[in-house]
Scaffold this active site. Structure first.
Site, mmCIF file in Angstrom:
data_model
loop_
_atom_site.group_PDB
_atom_site.id
_atom_site.type_symbol
_atom_site.label_atom_id
_atom_site.label_comp_id
_atom_site.label_asym_id
_atom_site.label_seq_id
_atom_site.Cartn_x
_atom_site.Cartn_y
_atom_site.Cartn_z
ATOM 1 N N ASN A 129 27.386 30.026 -21.307
ATOM 2 C CA ASN A 129 26.303 30.799 -21.897
ATOM 3 C C ASN A 129 26.845 32.112 -22.449
ATOM 4 O OD1 ASN A 129 22.939 31.809 -20.807
ATOM 5 N ND2 ASN A 129 23.975 32.127 -22.721
ATOM 6 N N THR A 130 27.317 32.980 -21.540
ATOM 7 C CA THR A 130 27.778 34.311 -21.960
ATOM 8 C C THR A 130 28.936 34.231 -22.942
ATOM 9 O OG1 THR A 130 27.141 35.135 -19.768
ATOM 10 C CG2 THR A 130 28.513 36.573 -21.119
ATOM 11 N N GLY A 153 29.760 34.871 -16.128
ATOM 12 C CA GLY A 153 29.765 35.945 -17.117
ATOM 13 C C GLY A 153 31.023 36.780 -17.156
ATOM 14 N N GLY A 200 32.507 31.340 -16.317
ATOM 15 C CA GLY A 200 33.788 32.017 -16.466
ATOM 16 C C GLY A 200 34.492 31.810 -17.792
ATOM 17 N N LYS A 224 20.063 21.609 -12.849
ATOM 18 C CA LYS A 224 21.295 22.298 -12.460
ATOM 19 C C LYS A 224 20.907 23.179 -11.269
ATOM 20 C CE LYS A 224 24.487 25.951 -13.659
ATOM 21 N NZ LYS A 224 24.754 27.107 -14.542
#
Length: 259
Positions: free
Chosen positions: A210-211, A162, A189, A101
């Site tokens: 992730n977040t 995030g 996002g 990535k």
């Protein structure tokens, strides 16, 4: 029997359309459980967060089974072409593979990509045999150019990394899907399950987060919610939603009923 609906990227095939990151968890054990609950098959790993020099020390790779997950090393934190290329090369030399990535960040505050640098770095790495999944903005022209130079997918942001703002411009995402033939994976996002569902309902091939999971009050519960949301969104897209209309239509017609 209907064919199994799978996601295909550069010769690889996945049943899950949810890609999950490994940062910001309270512990490696919590991360491991969240990955398991999410049903993901692709796990992103920041090359800079992996201890590549002393394997005797605890590492997040100790908690990510390479037989169960496809590792997707990323060049997070790289602000130049040279840095991104060098980081990808370092990850491959350390055994993380050629699937990358690619991130080339252009602004510290928004973490938006430097698209000119992204295109340049992608060209270099593709020539070196890497399979590139680029983190980009929601610009259809850039997405098409990334496809043209050989990227295996495009990963447009939904909102700043995030931020949890969800998909701020679904129209641009749709334009990208119309313009390219490679998979489109929404990246960055996503804040909650409905954001993930919307991405898949739009027709995106997958979503990376992730977040949205690690930063939740209960990451394990959110991992399960994201799994279900991605599955529901994909199924709704395949089923085909009814058209939006200004006025009502009776759900129980008077004529033609049975009974």
């Amino acid at each position: 029997m209907a064919a199994v609906d799978t996601l295909k990227i550069a010769g690889r095939e996945f049943k899950s359309r949810l890609f999950v990151g490994t940062g910001k968890y309270a512990s490696f054990a919590q991360m491991k459980e969240a990955l398991e609950v999410s049903g993901t098959e692709v796990v992103t790993v920041a090359v800079r967060r992996v201890n590549l020099t002393d394997r005797s020390k605890e590492s997040l790779l100790d908690y990510v089974d390479p037989k169960r997950y496809t590792l997707l090393p990323n060049t997070a934190g790289c602000y130049s072409v040279d840095d991104a290329v060098r980081t990808a090369q370092l990850g491959r030399e350390a055994g993380l593979g050629e699937l990358v990535k690619l991130e080339v960040i252009g602004d510290e505050k928004t973490l938006f990509p430097d698209t000119a640098g992204l295109l340049e770095a992608a060209k270099v790495l593709i020539k070196e045999g890497f399979t590139i999944l680029p983190y980009t903005n929601d610009d259809v022209i850039v997405a098409k150019r990334l496809e043209d130079i050989g990227c295996a997918a495009v990963m447009p942001l939904a909102a700043p990394i995030g931020s949890g703002l969800g998909i701020r411009n679904p129209y641009n995402i749709r334009l990208i899907m119309e313009a390219v033939k490679v998979p489109v994976i929404v990246d960055a996002g996503v804040g909650t399950a409905s954001d993930a569902a919307i991405a898949l309902e739009l027709g995106c091939d997958g979503v990376l987060m992730n977040t949205g999971i690690a930063g939740a009050r209960d990451p394990i519960a959110m991992a399960k919610a994201m799994k279900l949301a991605v599955e529901a969104g994909r199924l709704a897209y395949l089923a085909g939603r009814i058209p939006k209309k200004l006025y009502a239509t009776a759900s129980s017609p008077i004529e033609g009923t049975i009974g």
